[in-house]
Design a protein around this motif. Sequence first.
Motif, PDB file in Angstrom:
ATOM      1  N   LEU B 119       0.832  -1.196   0.000  1.00 54.17           N
ATOM      2  CA  LEU B 119       0.000   0.000   0.000  1.00 54.17           C
ATOM      3  C   LEU B 119       0.871   1.251   0.000  1.00 54.17           C
ATOM      4  N   ARG B 120       1.977   1.195   0.745  1.00 57.06           N
ATOM      5  CA  ARG B 120       2.902   2.338   0.778  1.00 57.06           C
ATOM      6  C   ARG B 120       3.388   2.654  -0.624  1.00 57.06           C
ATOM      7  N   ILE B 121       3.810   1.592  -1.339  1.00 57.62           N
ATOM      8  CA  ILE B 121       4.333   1.805  -2.693  1.00 57.62           C
ATOM      9  C   ILE B 121       3.241   2.325  -3.609  1.00 57.62           C
ATOM     10  N   SER B 122       2.069   1.681  -3.558  1.00 60.62           N
ATOM     11  CA  SER B 122       0.979   2.079  -4.456  1.00 60.62           C
ATOM     12  C   SER B 122       0.593   3.532  -4.229  1.00 60.62           C
ATOM     13  N   LEU B 123       0.422   3.903  -2.946  1.00 62.29           N
ATOM     14  CA  LEU B 123       0.008   5.271  -2.646  1.00 62.29           C
ATOM     15  C   LEU B 123       1.105   6.267  -2.996  1.00 62.29           C
ATOM     16  N   ARG B 187      18.113  -0.812 -13.211  1.00 59.03           N
ATOM     17  CA  ARG B 187      16.707  -0.844 -13.598  1.00 59.03           C
ATOM     18  C   ARG B 187      15.758  -1.090 -12.430  1.00 59.03           C
ATOM     19  N   ASN B 188      16.107  -2.006 -11.522  1.00 60.80           N
ATOM     20  CA  ASN B 188      15.209  -2.285 -10.404  1.00 60.80           C
ATOM     21  C   ASN B 188      15.105  -1.113  -9.456  1.00 60.80           C
ATOM     22  N   ASP B 189      16.246  -0.448  -9.190  1.00 65.11           N
ATOM     23  CA  ASP B 189      16.216   0.679  -8.257  1.00 65.11           C
ATOM     24  C   ASP B 189      15.447   1.850  -8.837  1.00 65.11           C
ATOM     25  N   THR B 279      10.436  -4.418  -4.357  1.00 66.96           N
ATOM     26  CA  THR B 279       9.555  -3.480  -3.667  1.00 66.96           C
ATOM     27  C   THR B 279       8.162  -3.619  -4.256  1.00 66.96           C
ATOM     28  N   PRO B 280       7.449  -4.701  -3.895  1.00 65.75           N
ATOM     29  CA  PRO B 280       6.177  -4.981  -4.561  1.00 65.75           C
ATOM     30  C   PRO B 280       5.081  -4.013  -4.143  1.00 65.75           C
ATOM     31  N   SER B 281       4.312  -3.534  -5.118  1.00 62.20           N
ATOM     32  CA  SER B 281       3.122  -2.752  -4.826  1.00 62.20           C
ATOM     33  C   SER B 281       1.952  -3.723  -4.805  1.00 62.20           C
ATOM     34  N   LEU B 282       0.740  -3.190  -4.626  1.00 62.87           N
ATOM     35  CA  LEU B 282      -0.429  -4.069  -4.609  1.00 62.87           C
ATOM     36  C   LEU B 282      -0.540  -4.847  -5.921  1.00 62.87           C
ATOM     37  N   GLY B 283      -0.236  -4.150  -7.042  1.00 69.53           N
ATOM     38  CA  GLY B 283      -0.318  -4.812  -8.345  1.00 69.53           C
ATOM     39  C   GLY B 283       0.647  -5.988  -8.450  1.00 69.53           C
ATOM     40  N   THR B 284       1.872  -5.788  -7.931  1.00 72.44           N
ATOM     41  CA  THR B 284       2.856  -6.871  -7.962  1.00 72.44           C
ATOM     42  C   THR B 284       2.376  -8.048  -7.118  1.00 72.44           C
TER      43      THR B 284
END
Lengths: 328, 331
Positions: B119-123, B187-189, B279-284
């Motif tokens: 959620l942190r990443i998504s937001l 690329r990942n960072d 660093t997965p978001s909800l989508g990941t």
Amino acid sequence: MLAFIIRRVGQAVAVLFTVGLVAFCIFRFMGDPVENLLGQEATQADREALIERLGLDDPIPVQYVRFVGNALQGEFGISYRLGRPVSELIAERLPATLELAMVSALFALVFGVLFGVYTGIRRDGVLANIVMSVSLVGVSLPTFLIGILLIWIFAVELGWLPSFGRGDTVAITENWDSVLLTASGLKSLILPGITLGLYQMTLIMRLVRSEMLEVLRTDYIRFARARGLRRQAIYFGHALKNTLVPVITVTGLQLGSIIAFAIITETVFQWPGVGLLFVNAIFFVDIPVMAAYLLLVGTVFVTINLIVDLLYFAIDPRLRFDAPGKGA
Amino acid sequence: MTDHDGTRTRNGDATGAEALVAEPNWLKDKAVRFLDSDVYFSFKRSPVTIVAFSLVMLLVLGALLGPLIAPQNPHDPAQLNLMDGFTPPFSANQFTGSFYLLGTDDQGRDIFSAILYGLRISLFVGVVSVLFAGVLGVTLGLVSGYFGGWIDTLIMRIADIQLTFPSILIAMLIFGIARGLVPVEMRNDAALYILILSIGLSEWVQFARTVRGATLVEREKEYVQAARLIGLGRIPIMVRHVLPNVMGPVLVIGTIGLALAIIAEATLSFLGVGAPPTTPSLGTLIRVGQDFLFSGEWWIILFPSLTLLVLALSVNLLGDWLRDVLNPKLR
């Protein structure tokens, strides 16, 4: 009339030119084609030979013209990842995407019109309200979640339909393997078709509904009723007919979106179409495939928009009166 | 209520200083004024909006406090116990007896913690991309509307071309290009920033078109002419006088844009061209969870999906409500 057509075609060409320029910049300036095509062991002589052969030392405008020329002949270079001509890859996968898109568009049109007419006639009916509410939720859900939900219900829990792939195909022509002729192919088309077409279906449904509500209030419908025409004749023969102009336009415009959103549906269902090819190309930075996909989709969009605009012009006489005033 | 900014005159400096000294009073004034406003009145009367607002606040709070309230850090392998793998939700693990509210995935990762971190990443991506799109779109719209001429034509032509294509397609394309320009090892960072760039660049058009339209109206008004007459430059007029008057609709577009950005981020991440697995978001999380759907571990995909759904839907409802409140024509 002629001025309008010329202006509209000119716009389309300008947009295509821009898209082509973007595609060319991606193709030419991103990464080093020479590094990508040759292995680590290549010598300086190999390099120079390849630069010579690809014409990378020509002036940029010359390269751009050649790029466009090649693209017009369906030649987009060689995929960095798969080592095969991009045109071949696309030709292989285009039928799958087109079939999916056509089935989705058909689904959206048929059910959209049916539900739209129904909810328009029975405005306060319980079932109509349920359909409207469900459609609202359907619009808010991201496409991929709809796909997953359908897979969960119909493939995992009920086991009725396959969850991925195209099933058995039949070769219609050399390049066209169709799923439309086999039972397993048709079955595997159902879930992706619904997933892809659902959003467009709700759009068409809401459009038909609001148009129906408007038309049903008009005098000629009242007269038709007074004359004692049968309901079906009134609703379908008179009312629906007059809602169809915007519906056709929207369906046409949405056809492009369907092809674009096929990327998501194809990933959810592992449908081997061009969308899946594009996603993989982005992930692996396969530049020629990206550039080719961009050109392909750009052409499709611009063509559809052009045709819809010209059709609209042909259908709606009011536009024709405006045209001379705004000419050029 | 009595002291609104418009009535302050030249000796307003003194009142300003007083207000600073008597800060609690000033705050109270603001609060009273807010409680008396149309916006709050409409908010109070719409249960749906209250629920949506509470849900958004709850999720934002969960994201902000995530590391504090999460039972474990889901991305620290040392805190994972493989024996806890595939624990169903609301029940204890049959081997270890550990309890996880929403179950665990194959590696014994607590789904509840993973959702809080996701959620942190998504937001973060959603909010920052909308801010980026907003700043870019408002600036370009203001310039386009105020200056007119060739610069207006250029900006609006680009906007038109971009509008021809669905924004998700534009975002994917920009993501692909930006990814190609970044060195492989980074690329990942860089993925999250590339994601913000691509979503932001795909959504600026709405802001620009709206602000341009409003600017075209405002620039003909008398206060702008007056400002021009006293010799103010174009930039100060644009920033200090026109900008505050065209910001109204921006808030609405921003809120609806936030819902779109969150969905766009989730879609890209789901396709595997968004937030990286580190660093997965909800989508990941949903992408990963899809694999377990077939083997019966439904909770791994269900809870992240529900979170995403509630978030996107609530923000959307808030946006709709704001649009209705702030648009006097609809009332």
